[in-house]
Design an enzyme around this catalytic site. Structure first.
Site, short mmCIF file in Angstrom:
data_model
loop_
_atom_site.label_atom_id
_atom_site.label_comp_id
_atom_site.label_asym_id
_atom_site.label_seq_id
_atom_site.Cartn_x
_atom_site.Cartn_y
_atom_site.Cartn_z
N LYS A 45 0.84 -1.20 0.00
CA LYS A 45 0.00 0.00 0.00
C LYS A 45 0.88 1.25 0.00
O LYS A 45 1.92 1.29 0.66
CB LYS A 45 -0.90 0.00 1.25
CG LYS A 45 -1.72 1.27 1.47
CD LYS A 45 -2.82 1.45 0.46
CE LYS A 45 -3.56 2.79 0.66
NZ LYS A 45 -4.50 3.09 -0.45
N CYS A 128 -2.74 9.80 -6.34
CA CYS A 128 -3.85 9.51 -5.43
C CYS A 128 -4.95 10.56 -5.63
O CYS A 128 -4.69 11.75 -5.49
CB CYS A 128 -3.41 9.51 -3.97
SG CYS A 128 -4.85 9.26 -2.90
O1 RRO Z 1 -5.91 5.49 -0.73
C1 RRO Z 1 -6.58 5.93 -1.71
O2 RRO Z 1 -7.61 6.61 -1.56
C2 RRO Z 1 -6.15 5.70 -3.08
C3 RRO Z 1 -4.86 5.89 -3.54
BR1 RRO Z 1 -3.44 6.32 -2.42
C4 RRO Z 1 -4.57 5.74 -4.91
O3 RRO Z 1 -3.44 5.93 -5.38
N1 RRO Z 1 -5.59 5.42 -5.72
C5 RRO Z 1 -6.84 5.23 -5.30
O4 RRO Z 1 -7.75 4.93 -6.10
N2 RRO Z 1 -7.12 5.36 -3.95
#
Ligand code: RRO
Length: 310
Positions: A45, A128
């Site tokens: 993650k 993100c």
């Molecule tokens: O954690 C998120 O909300 C998230 C991330 Br970091 C990302 O790179 N892509 C996404 O769809 N959700």
């Protein structure tokens, strides 16, 4: 023997199919399930300097052809992901750390910390879509260039960037020129399509709580956009830069299409969240079956060889 192995900067992957950063890869327990599966590598993650709880729930919902999420970068902080690397490496697969930050100095700090770990590769997340008040870095070309400069200065590991989807050829060209002048070994394309909206017409309500219901779109909805991004970057990037394709890979046919468009590795996000770790074995098997039928022995036999019409 059909060979679906792949290589990035000397790091060998027995299978080109693995998880995408995001679903089911936040804790050591979840990552161990990936390590014990047939995934070709383990992607963690995206991590930040501080531990983050992320956005309020509900923040991930499966929908008819995919998912919407506004997780908000929940993660256990970069120190945790450094500490668990020896345990994860003991399974013998390439290990990829994903890094997110608000600005270049946060990226620097985390990248430096992983230099002394046994992570194999760094994925720098520039895309993100879900942190309130923070734009997707990949749509800010100047900031993207600054962060790539900083990471290039400090990283001892092979690294690449995870990009948002682009939709206009001028934007592809602008980003490709920055990427070609950077020290990246690969791009990961695409992250979810930002700020989609689903509505439950009966309750007249949005499906997720954060940001008024807006969130990243994943799954089958985004495969054509993901294929287009892989294909366009394959045309524009220096051949030394590999492409990791993500977005709507549910089957061997999907995987085949991404490789035909120019991908070297594939990552599964929504489909993995929906099916669990056995998906890596199924998609690998289906891809091998297609290759066998077509008489292809390795991915090089058809990578990037998509035909266009005269
Ligand atoms: O954690 C998120 O909300 C998230 C991330 Br970091 C990302 O790179 N892509 C996404 O769809 N959700």
């Amino acid at each position: 023997m059909i060979d679906i192995s792949a290589n990035i900067s000397g790091v060998h992957f027995d299978s080109c199919i693995m998880n995408a950063s995001g679903p089911l890869d936040t804790t050591l327990e979840e990552l161990t399930d990936i390590a014990m599966s047939r995934a070709g590598g383990i992607v963690m993650k995206s991590c930040t300097v501080e531990v983050r709880e992320g956005n309020p729930e509900p923040r991930y919902v499966d929908v008819e052809w995919g998912s919407i999420n506004s997780m908000g970068l929940p993660n256990l902080g970069y120190k945790y992901y450094n500490e668990i690397t020896p345990k994860l490496k003991s399974y013998g697969k390439p290990l990829i750390a994903s890094i997110a930050g608000a600005e270049s100095q946060e990226y620097r700090k985390i990248v430096e910390s992983f230099n002394s770990s046994n992570v194999d590769i760094l994925e720098i997340n520039l895309s993100c879509p879900n942190v309130v008040g923070r734009p997707q870095i990949g749509y800010d070309f100047e900031m993207s260039e600054e962060i790539m400069g900083v990471v290039g200065d400090v990283s001892d590991k092979p690294w690449g960037v995870k990009l948002p989807p682009y939709f206009d050829f001028v934007h592809f060209e602008e980003m490709a020129s920055i990427l070609n002048n950077s020290k990246i070994s690969f791009i990961v394309s695409i992250n979810s399509i930002g700020n989609a909206l689903f509505i439950d017409w009966e309750t007249e309500k949005v499906l997720i709580k954060p940001k008024g219901g807006f969130g990243g779109l994943g799954g089958k909805y985004i495969k054509p956009t993901a294929l287009a991004n892989v294909r366009k970057f394959a045309e524009l990037l220096n051949k030394r830069i590999k492409i990791v394709g993500v977005g709507g890979v549910y089957s061997g046919i999907d995987a085949f299409e991404f490789i035909l468009s120019g991908a070297t590795l594939l990552q599964l996000g929504t489909s993995f969240a929906q099916e669990g770790p056995q998906i890596f074995e199924r998609v690998s098997r289906e891809l091998k079956e297609i290759m066998e039928k077509k008489g292809y022995a390795s991915l090089e036999d058809f990578r990037g060889k998509l035909k266009v019409m005269d």
